[in-house]
Design a protein around this motif. Structure first.
Motif, PDB file in Angstrom:
ATOM      1  N   SER A 164     -36.346  95.264 -26.067  1.00 43.26           N
ATOM      2  CA  SER A 164     -35.635  95.864 -24.843  1.00 43.26           C
ATOM      3  C   SER A 164     -36.394  97.071 -24.339  1.00 43.26           C
ATOM      4  CB  SER A 164     -34.198  96.203 -25.289  1.00 43.26           C
ATOM      5  OG  SER A 164     -34.117  97.105 -26.235  1.00 43.26           O
ATOM      6  N   LEU A 165     -36.157  97.239 -23.148  1.00 37.98           N
ATOM      7  CA  LEU A 165     -36.546  98.603 -22.613  1.00 37.98           C
ATOM      8  C   LEU A 165     -35.550  99.285 -21.801  1.00 37.98           C
ATOM      9  CD1 LEU A 165     -40.109  97.531 -20.579  1.00 37.98           C
ATOM     10  CD2 LEU A 165     -39.769  98.745 -22.610  1.00 37.98           C
ATOM     11  N   ARG A 166     -35.741 100.707 -21.964  1.00 36.44           N
ATOM     12  CA  ARG A 166     -34.586 101.681 -21.247  1.00 36.44           C
ATOM     13  C   ARG A 166     -35.462 102.299 -19.948  1.00 36.44           C
ATOM     14  NH1 ARG A 166     -33.851 105.027 -26.468  1.00 36.44           N
ATOM     15  NH2 ARG A 166     -35.898 104.224 -26.219  1.00 36.44           N
ATOM     16  N   ILE A 167     -34.953 101.956 -18.643  1.00 35.57           N
ATOM     17  CA  ILE A 167     -35.600 102.391 -17.584  1.00 35.57           C
ATOM     18  C   ILE A 167     -34.863 103.880 -17.333  1.00 35.57           C
ATOM     19  CG2 ILE A 167     -35.987 102.685 -15.178  1.00 35.57           C
ATOM     20  CD1 ILE A 167     -36.475  99.534 -15.514  1.00 35.57           C
ATOM     21  N   GLU A 200     -37.973 113.261 -17.308  1.00 33.10           N
ATOM     22  CA  GLU A 200     -39.270 113.340 -18.080  1.00 33.10           C
ATOM     23  C   GLU A 200     -38.819 114.051 -19.616  1.00 33.10           C
ATOM     24  OE1 GLU A 200     -42.770 114.056 -14.781  1.00 33.10           O
ATOM     25  OE2 GLU A 200     -41.748 115.680 -15.515  1.00 33.10           O
ATOM     26  N   GLU A 201     -37.890 114.623 -19.536  1.00 37.05           N
ATOM     27  CA  GLU A 201     -37.804 115.080 -20.838  1.00 37.05           C
ATOM     28  C   GLU A 201     -36.755 113.897 -21.701  1.00 37.05           C
ATOM     29  OE1 GLU A 201     -34.912 118.381 -19.838  1.00 37.05           O
ATOM     30  OE2 GLU A 201     -36.511 119.798 -19.653  1.00 37.05           O
ATOM     31  N   ALA A 202     -36.232 113.263 -21.184  1.00 36.55           N
ATOM     32  CA  ALA A 202     -35.721 111.994 -21.841  1.00 36.55           C
ATOM     33  C   ALA A 202     -36.871 111.166 -22.372  1.00 36.55           C
ATOM     34  CB  ALA A 202     -34.835 111.349 -21.110  1.00 36.55           C
ATOM     35  N   LEU A 203     -37.826 111.159 -21.307  1.00 30.96           N
ATOM     36  CA  LEU A 203     -39.056 110.074 -21.735  1.00 30.96           C
ATOM     37  C   LEU A 203     -39.616 110.558 -22.916  1.00 30.96           C
ATOM     38  CD1 LEU A 203     -40.342 107.729 -20.844  1.00 30.96           C
ATOM     39  CD2 LEU A 203     -41.796 108.953 -18.965  1.00 30.96           C
ATOM     40  N   LEU A 204     -40.086 112.164 -22.821  1.00 31.14           N
ATOM     41  CA  LEU A 204     -40.770 112.572 -23.938  1.00 31.14           C
ATOM     42  C   LEU A 204     -39.985 112.664 -25.313  1.00 31.14           C
ATOM     43  CD1 LEU A 204     -42.162 115.646 -22.003  1.00 31.14           C
ATOM     44  CD2 LEU A 204     -43.479 113.741 -23.295  1.00 31.14           C
ATOM     45  N   GLU A 205     -38.739 112.470 -25.248  1.00 34.59           N
ATOM     46  CA  GLU A 205     -37.722 112.572 -26.577  1.00 34.59           C
ATOM     47  C   GLU A 205     -37.473 111.298 -27.039  1.00 34.59           C
ATOM     48  OE1 GLU A 205     -34.637 115.230 -25.363  1.00 34.59           O
ATOM     49  OE2 GLU A 205     -35.841 116.926 -25.185  1.00 34.59           O
ATOM     50  N   ASN A 206     -38.163 109.869 -26.308  1.00 39.17           N
ATOM     51  CA  ASN A 206     -37.751 108.526 -26.453  1.00 39.17           C
ATOM     52  C   ASN A 206     -36.385 108.162 -26.551  1.00 39.17           C
ATOM     53  OD1 ASN A 206     -40.558 108.204 -27.561  1.00 39.17           O
ATOM     54  ND2 ASN A 206     -40.180 108.792 -29.471  1.00 39.17           N
ATOM     55  N   ARG A 207     -35.750 108.808 -25.487  1.00 40.06           N
ATOM     56  CA  ARG A 207     -34.440 108.473 -25.182  1.00 40.06           C
ATOM     57  C   ARG A 207     -34.420 107.392 -24.388  1.00 40.06           C
ATOM     58  NH1 ARG A 207     -31.730 112.737 -22.524  1.00 40.06           N
ATOM     59  NH2 ARG A 207     -33.359 114.232 -22.889  1.00 40.06           N
ATOM     60  N   ILE A 208     -35.598 107.244 -23.307  1.00 37.17           N
ATOM     61  CA  ILE A 208     -35.891 106.102 -22.535  1.00 37.17           C
ATOM     62  C   ILE A 208     -37.430 105.628 -22.739  1.00 37.17           C
ATOM     63  CG2 ILE A 208     -34.160 106.729 -20.724  1.00 37.17           C
ATOM     64  CD1 ILE A 208     -36.401 108.163 -19.146  1.00 37.17           C
ATOM     65  N   ASP A 209     -37.670 104.543 -22.161  1.00 34.69           N
ATOM     66  CA  ASP A 209     -39.197 103.990 -22.399  1.00 34.69           C
ATOM     67  C   ASP A 209     -39.958 104.261 -21.212  1.00 34.69           C
ATOM     68  OD1 ASP A 209     -38.618 103.042 -25.093  1.00 34.69           O
ATOM     69  OD2 ASP A 209     -37.155 101.716 -23.887  1.00 34.69           O
TER      70      ASP A 209
END
Length: 309
Positions: free
Chosen positions: A4-7, A66-75
Motif C-alpha cells: 500500500s501507498l499513502r498519498i 511535508e512534515e508528514a512525509l518526513l515523519e513517515n506518516r505518508i509515502d
C-alpha cells in the motif's frame, strides 16, 4: 499481500482531484498496489480571512504535508507546483512532474468579455499579488479586491458580491470540469503565470527505494524541463507569496524559452525579460534570467518589498 501507498493531500476539491489523478495513474500501472489518500490541513487552509501576502512565510499550503512525509506518516505528497517554495526541506525531493495543464490565468466575468472591457473603477477579485500587480500595470483604475477560498467559493463570490470579474488559474477550472466558466484566457503578454502554474508536484523522500521508481513513471520530460527553469529563476530571486514574481517556460523538447518578471506591488514598475537555450541547461537559464532582472532594477524592488515585509 497487496502493498500500500499513502498519498498526502490537502482537502480542497481541486487538491483531491489532483491526488486522485495520481492515485489512479499509480494503480493503473501497478494494480497490485493499494493507494489511499490522507487529508492534511495546512496553515493556508486555516487562514482564509487574510490575503496570503499578509500571512507571511513560505510553504503555507505544503509545510504540514511535508512534515508528514518526513515523519513517515505518508509515502508521497501531491501538491500544486505553484505552492512549492523554491527550496525543499532536507530529505525530500520532487519525484515527478506530470504533464502540465494549461498554465495561463483565466478572466472570469458574467457581464464583461475581456479585461479591456471593464468599466473605469471596476472591482476585480484576485488572491495573488502577482496578478494584482500586472492588472494594475495595465489598468491602474481598477479596484483590486482580495479573494481567498477554494474555487467554488471564489466563483460564488463573483455572483453574490459586487465584483465585476475575477482572475483565477485556468488549470483548476479545467481540472474540475468548469472550463465553460472561463470568459477568456489571458496570454503571457497580458498576464505572466506563476512559477509552476498548471503543473503538479509529486514529492517523495529522497532515500525511498520503493516509492521513487513508482512515481518517476508519471514524470513528463517537457514539463519537467520547463518547471526546472522556472524554479531556478524563483530560487535565485528567493520569492514567496509576498513578492510579485512571475515566470513561465515552454519547451519543444530540445530548447526552453523562459520569460520572467518582477513587479512592484502597485504595478507601476514591471521588469521583464526572456532567455532561451537547450533543455540541458534549463536551471542555468533560470538563474541567468534572474540575474538579468536583478541587474535591471529588480534588486531594488525586492529590497524595498523585503524591508516592508
Amino acid at each position: 499481500m497487496k502493498s500500500s501507498l499513502r498519498i498526502g493531500t490537502r482537502g480542497s476539491q481541486l487538491a483531491l482531484w489532483q491526488a486522485r489523478w495520481v492515485q489512479a495513474a499509480i494503480t493503473r500501472d501497478q494494480p497490485d498496489i493499494t493507494v489511499e489518500l490522507v487529508i492534511i490541513k495546512t496553515q493556508g487552509d486555516k487562514i482564509l480571512d487574510v490575503p496570503l501576502a499578509q500571512v507571511g512565510g513560505k510553504g503555507l499550503f505544503v509545510k504540514e504535508i511535508e512534515e508528514a512525509l518526513l515523519e513517515n506518516r505518508i509515502d508521497l505528497a501531491v501538491h500544486s507546483m505553484k505552492d512549492m517554495p523554491a527550496e525543499l526541506p532536507a530529505g525530500l525531493v520532487i519525484g515527478a512532474i506530470p504533464a502540465r495543464e494549461n498554465a495561463h490565468d483565466a478572466f472570469v466575468s458574467v457581464r464583461h468579455a475581456a479585461l479591456h472591457d471593464l468599466p473605469d473603477g471596476a472591482r476585480l477579485g484576485t488572491s495573488s499579488l502577482r496578478r494584482a500587480a500586472q492588472l494594475k500595470h495595465q489598468r491602474p483604475d481598477l479596484t483590486i479586491v482580495p479573494l481567498r477560498g477554494n474555487l467554488d467559493t471564489r466563483l460564488k463570490k463573483l455572483e453574490t458580491t459586487d465584483l465585476d470579474a475575477i482572475v483565477l488559474a485556468a488549470a483548476g477550472l479545467l481540472r474540475l470540469g468548469l472550463g465553460e466558466r472561463i470568459t477568456r484566457y489571458l496570454n503571457s503578454e497580458e498576464m505572466l503565470p506563476a512559477v509552476g502554474q498548471g503543473a503538479l508536484c509529486i514529492e517523495t523522500r529522497d532515500d525511498d527505494p520503493r516509492v521513487g521508481p513508482i512515481v518517476v513513471k508519471l514524470d513528463h520530460a517537457d514539463t519537467h524541463h520547463a518547471v526546472r527553469a522556472e524554479r531556478a529563476f524563483l530560487k535565485r530571486l528567493e520569492g514567496g507569496c509576498q513578492v510579485p514574481i512571475a515566470g513561465h517556460a515552454t519547451t519543444d523538447g530540445s530548447r526552453v524559452d523562459l520569460c520572467g518578471l518582477v513587479a512592484d506591488v502597485d504595478g507601476r514598475r514591471i521588469i521583464k525579460n526572456t532567455r532561451s537555450g537547450p533543455v540541458e541547461i534549463a536551471e542555468q537559464l533560470g538563474r541567468a534570467l534572474a540575474e538579468d532582472l536583478l541587474a535591471n532594477g529588480a534588486d531594488h524592488i525586492l529590497e524595498s518589498l523585503q524591508s516592508h515585509g
